[in-house]
Design a protein around this motif. Structure first.
Motif, PDB file in Angstrom:
ATOM      1  N   THR A 104      -4.172   8.934   5.269  1.00  0.00           N
ATOM      2  CA  THR A 104      -2.789   8.561   4.952  1.00  0.00           C
ATOM      3  C   THR A 104      -1.996   9.827   4.677  1.00  0.00           C
ATOM      4  O   THR A 104      -2.452  10.719   3.953  1.00  0.00           O
ATOM      5  CB  THR A 104      -2.723   7.636   3.717  1.00  0.00           C
ATOM      6  OG1 THR A 104      -3.530   6.479   3.946  1.00  0.00           O
ATOM      7  CG2 THR A 104      -1.289   7.195   3.454  1.00  0.00           C
ATOM      8  N   PHE A 106       1.672  11.388   3.207  1.00  0.00           N
ATOM      9  CA  PHE A 106       2.689  11.001   2.232  1.00  0.00           C
ATOM     10  C   PHE A 106       3.904  11.928   2.344  1.00  0.00           C
ATOM     11  O   PHE A 106       3.766  13.153   2.334  1.00  0.00           O
ATOM     12  CB  PHE A 106       2.123  11.075   0.807  1.00  0.00           C
ATOM     13  CG  PHE A 106       0.948  10.157   0.580  1.00  0.00           C
ATOM     14  CD1 PHE A 106       1.134   8.864   0.141  1.00  0.00           C
ATOM     15  CD2 PHE A 106      -0.350  10.597   0.821  1.00  0.00           C
ATOM     16  CE1 PHE A 106       0.048   8.021  -0.056  1.00  0.00           C
ATOM     17  CE2 PHE A 106      -1.438   9.770   0.627  1.00  0.00           C
ATOM     18  CZ  PHE A 106      -1.242   8.472   0.182  1.00  0.00           C
ATOM     19  N   ARG A 136      -1.726   6.011   9.228  1.00  0.00           N
ATOM     20  CA  ARG A 136      -0.830   5.460   8.213  1.00  0.00           C
ATOM     21  C   ARG A 136       0.035   6.560   7.605  1.00  0.00           C
ATOM     22  O   ARG A 136      -0.404   7.703   7.439  1.00  0.00           O
ATOM     23  CB  ARG A 136      -1.661   4.799   7.102  1.00  0.00           C
ATOM     24  CG  ARG A 136      -0.886   3.996   6.081  1.00  0.00           C
ATOM     25  CD  ARG A 136      -1.794   3.479   4.983  1.00  0.00           C
ATOM     26  NE  ARG A 136      -2.928   2.732   5.521  1.00  0.00           N
ATOM     27  CZ  ARG A 136      -4.180   3.166   5.500  1.00  0.00           C
ATOM     28  NH1 ARG A 136      -4.482   4.330   4.920  1.00  0.00           N
ATOM     29  NH2 ARG A 136      -5.153   2.447   6.017  1.00  0.00           N
ATOM     30  N   VAL A 138       3.193   6.985   4.378  1.00  0.00           N
ATOM     31  CA  VAL A 138       3.976   6.394   3.287  1.00  0.00           C
ATOM     32  C   VAL A 138       5.243   7.223   3.100  1.00  0.00           C
ATOM     33  O   VAL A 138       5.173   8.456   2.977  1.00  0.00           O
ATOM     34  CB  VAL A 138       3.164   6.350   1.974  1.00  0.00           C
ATOM     35  CG1 VAL A 138       4.039   5.834   0.830  1.00  0.00           C
ATOM     36  CG2 VAL A 138       1.935   5.472   2.141  1.00  0.00           C
ATOM     37  N   LEU A 156       4.573   2.475   5.676  1.00  0.00           N
ATOM     38  CA  LEU A 156       4.750   1.798   4.390  1.00  0.00           C
ATOM     39  C   LEU A 156       5.832   2.505   3.586  1.00  0.00           C
ATOM     40  O   LEU A 156       5.994   3.722   3.692  1.00  0.00           O
ATOM     41  CB  LEU A 156       3.440   1.792   3.598  1.00  0.00           C
ATOM     42  CG  LEU A 156       2.227   1.133   4.282  1.00  0.00           C
ATOM     43  CD1 LEU A 156       0.976   1.323   3.436  1.00  0.00           C
ATOM     44  CD2 LEU A 156       2.495  -0.340   4.532  1.00  0.00           C
ATOM     45  N   ALA A 158       7.673   3.071  -0.342  1.00  0.00           N
ATOM     46  CA  ALA A 158       7.512   2.950  -1.795  1.00  0.00           C
ATOM     47  C   ALA A 158       8.772   3.457  -2.482  1.00  0.00           C
ATOM     48  O   ALA A 158       9.449   4.353  -1.985  1.00  0.00           O
ATOM     49  CB  ALA A 158       6.295   3.735  -2.270  1.00  0.00           C
ATOM     50  N   VAL A 164       3.136   3.863  -5.634  1.00  0.00           N
ATOM     51  CA  VAL A 164       2.121   4.428  -4.747  1.00  0.00           C
ATOM     52  C   VAL A 164       0.762   4.441  -5.446  1.00  0.00           C
ATOM     53  O   VAL A 164      -0.263   4.097  -4.837  1.00  0.00           O
ATOM     54  CB  VAL A 164       2.530   5.850  -4.302  1.00  0.00           C
ATOM     55  CG1 VAL A 164       1.442   6.472  -3.435  1.00  0.00           C
ATOM     56  CG2 VAL A 164       3.847   5.827  -3.543  1.00  0.00           C
ATOM     57  N   TRP A 167      -0.613   1.015  -5.551  1.00  0.00           N
ATOM     58  CA  TRP A 167      -1.092   0.626  -4.210  1.00  0.00           C
ATOM     59  C   TRP A 167      -2.449   1.261  -3.915  1.00  0.00           C
ATOM     60  O   TRP A 167      -3.346   0.608  -3.375  1.00  0.00           O
ATOM     61  CB  TRP A 167      -0.059   1.038  -3.171  1.00  0.00           C
ATOM     62  CG  TRP A 167      -0.533   0.881  -1.754  1.00  0.00           C
ATOM     63  CD1 TRP A 167      -0.700  -0.286  -1.072  1.00  0.00           C
ATOM     64  CD2 TRP A 167      -0.930   1.941  -0.864  1.00  0.00           C
ATOM     65  NE1 TRP A 167      -1.166  -0.024   0.201  1.00  0.00           N
ATOM     66  CE2 TRP A 167      -1.310   1.330   0.358  1.00  0.00           C
ATOM     67  CE3 TRP A 167      -0.986   3.325  -0.973  1.00  0.00           C
ATOM     68  CZ2 TRP A 167      -1.750   2.075   1.454  1.00  0.00           C
ATOM     69  CZ3 TRP A 167      -1.424   4.065   0.113  1.00  0.00           C
ATOM     70  CH2 TRP A 167      -1.795   3.446   1.312  1.00  0.00           C
ATOM     71  N   LEU A 174       2.736  -2.332  -0.605  1.00  0.00           N
ATOM     72  CA  LEU A 174       3.963  -1.582  -0.353  1.00  0.00           C
ATOM     73  C   LEU A 174       4.812  -2.277   0.706  1.00  0.00           C
ATOM     74  O   LEU A 174       4.327  -3.122   1.469  1.00  0.00           O
ATOM     75  CB  LEU A 174       3.627  -0.157   0.105  1.00  0.00           C
ATOM     76  CG  LEU A 174       2.913   0.727  -0.923  1.00  0.00           C
ATOM     77  CD1 LEU A 174       2.679   2.126  -0.344  1.00  0.00           C
ATOM     78  CD2 LEU A 174       3.709   0.829  -2.219  1.00  0.00           C
ATOM     79  N   ARG A 176       7.070  -2.926   4.043  1.00  0.00           N
ATOM     80  CA  ARG A 176       6.911  -2.617   5.464  1.00  0.00           C
ATOM     81  C   ARG A 176       8.265  -2.732   6.160  1.00  0.00           C
ATOM     82  O   ARG A 176       9.150  -3.444   5.681  1.00  0.00           O
ATOM     83  CB  ARG A 176       5.908  -3.570   6.113  1.00  0.00           C
ATOM     84  CG  ARG A 176       4.491  -3.429   5.532  1.00  0.00           C
ATOM     85  CD  ARG A 176       3.542  -4.437   6.160  1.00  0.00           C
ATOM     86  NE  ARG A 176       2.200  -4.313   5.591  1.00  0.00           N
ATOM     87  CZ  ARG A 176       1.278  -3.504   6.049  1.00  0.00           C
ATOM     88  NH1 ARG A 176       1.532  -2.748   7.114  1.00  0.00           N
ATOM     89  NH2 ARG A 176       0.084  -3.433   5.477  1.00  0.00           N
TER      90      ARG A 176
END
Length: 502
Positions: A104, A106, A136, A138, A156, A158, A164, A167, A174, A176
């Motif tokens: 993921t 961020f 993914r 965020v 996603l 936040a 976060v 999650w 979170l 979408r």
């Protein structure tokens, strides 16, 4: 000693690269040390991140913290790494499950109370994450619509660091992106509002059909600006890939809004004649920001009163006109921005610019020098040059001319014919076709090339000008629905290059 890890993305121009953030909690006096070529905004993130972590209900390690961003040789710019830095520290402190951070990326700036704020360049950042095959990403909720334009990756959103963390612990879900089409409706002025000027209207249609550059000269109030403002309206809508290209540039420039996350219509950029070189082609301290030529990508760049612009500003156009992109070197690296736009130049014939040419009080040398600021190499890149004349009184009572919708239909048909012809070579418009291809793979008949050869022999046409005239002849052929340009189309293309410049 404890080690944590999270991931973010570095954006340079419209290109991005995933950045690994490591946090080491070791012995020593309390303090935060940041390494990895951070700029000023990133250096200041140490205090922002610490306050955001404590104000979100988590504890900050009471010992020495070292934060490293890798690749270490890549300059890191901006506050986009805040969220990743905070999560790396929490991972090192074992306050969040480590496996949840895997795969993921961020993005987001942290406020002191832990809120997530949007940052520039979210769209190119998400595109870079997708190209790197990460599953993914965020982002802040306010940038969710922009990030959701990218398919093939889980996006996603936040609103805070606390969200976060919850999650990652499996306590909440979170946000979408909401599926939907973000096709903007831009109301361009209609071509029917232009009085007379049939020759200039035809030149604009040819320019739109082949993505050619135009220059309009004539006395003030004759309609040069009106015509330029109507050019985007007769251009075809942007394709999905073109829309993402344009939107990514505007994202880096910080011009997108939640209500307008996608730019699907050709942009129209008209900088003032007093603009600087940096404002036109891009610049600034640190990492260069996109200029007007890049914000006009896949659209129209209109330079009104171009004869009043600085010589260096005008000459800076030569590279993007030829290459379709601009590369700007600054302290923090080289930024590359696409810049494939249609240039529209507009100028008065002289400094005094009377309504009637007979009323001009400028000396012949002054008139010659005025438009002489436009150098030969720059004008050689302009395919269509039109000297606009005054409109007769009777034209004010004539019926309305053709509407934008009718002209756009012919332009789209011509572009489709050109796109089908060049499809296997990867070109979409006649203006993109390189000269060698025109001369070797798509050679015109001997008879059709006679006017070009004559102009080359007498020195009135350069080799580059010959290539551009051939491109215009193909556009005239497409508008007529023909198979191959003949001597008529080639002669008309050459005639377009001889009007209204001197």
């Amino acid at each position: 000693m404890a080690l944590g890890r999270a991931f973010s993305v570095a954006v340079s121009g419209v290109d991005g690269q995933v950045v690994e953030i490591e946090a080491d909690i070791g012995r020593g006096l309390p303090g935060v040390h940041l390494v990895g070529l951070p700029d000023t905004a990133l250096n200041e993130s140490r205090d922002r991140v610490k306050a955001a972590v404590t104000n979100s209900g988590n504890s900050w390690p009471d010992s020495r913290v070292i934060l490293a961003l890798s690749p270490a040789t890549l300059p890191k710019v901006g506050s986009v790494y805040d969220l990743g830095l905070a999560l790396a520290v929490l991972d090192a402190a074992r306050q969040i499950p480590r496996q949840s951070l895997e795969r993921t990326v961020f993005l987001g700036e942290l406020a002191l109370d832990g809120r997530l704020r949007p940052v520039r360049g979210v769209l190119p950042g998400v595109l870079a994450v997708k190209r790197a095959r990460w599953p993914r990403v965020v982002v802040p909720t306010t940038a969710l619509a922009e990030a959701g334009l990218v398919d093939g990756i889980e996006v996603l959103g936040a609103g805070s660091l606390k969200e976060v963390v919850e999650w990652l612990r499996g306590e909440v879900e979170l946000s979408r992106p909401i599926p939907g089409q973000f096709r903007e409706e831009v109301a361009y002025p209609d071509m029917s509002e232009v009085v007379g000027q049939s020759e200039a209207r035809w030149a604009l249609e040819v320019a739109a059909a082949g993505a050619h550059h135009v220059m309009l000269t004539g006395p003030p109030g004759i309609g040069k600006t009106m015509l330029a403002q109507r050019l985007p309206g007769i251009l075809p809508p942007l394709t999905e890939s073109e829309a993402l290209e344009v939107t990514a540039i505007h994202s880096v420039a910080g011009l997108l809004t939640t209500e307008r996350p996608l730019i699907s219509s050709p942009p129209f950029i008209a900088p003032h004649h007093s603009t600087s070189v940096s404002a036109l082609v891009g610049g600034g301290t640190g990492m260069a920001k996109p200029g007007a030529v890049s914000r006009a990508h896949r659209g129209v760049l209109f330079l009104d009163e171009c004869a009043e612009m600085g010589l260096k500003v005008l000459e800076a156009l030569r590279t993007p006109l030829e290459d379709g992109e601009i590369r700007i070197a600054r302290r923090d690296g080289v930024a590359r921005y696409p810049a494939r736009f249609q240039l529209v130049l507009a100028a008065n014939p002289c400094p005094c610019a009377p309504a009637r040419n007979a009323d001009c009080v400028c000396a012949p040398m002054v008139r010659r020098k005025y438009l002489g600021k436009l150098s030969g190499p720059l004008l050689d890149r302009v395919d269509l040059r039109i000297a606009m004349m005054g409109v007769a009184t009777g034209a004010l009572t004539d019926e309305l001319g053709e509407t934008t919708e009718h002209v756009r239909a012919r332009v789209i048909a011509a572009r489709e014919q050109a796109a089908e012809r060049w499809r296997e070579y990867g070109w979409r418009t006649n203006a993109e076709v390189p000269g060698p291809a025109l001369r070797q793979k798509f050679t015109l008949s001997r008879e059709a090339l006679v006017p070009v050869e004559r102009a080359l022999r007498n020195g009135s046409l350069t080799a580059r000008g010959a290539d551009r005239a051939l491109r215009v002849s193909w556009t005239l052929n497409d508008l007529a629905g023909g198979d191959m340009p003949g001597i008529g189309e080639v002669g008309a293309a050459l005639d377009f290059r001889d009007r209204g410049t001197r």
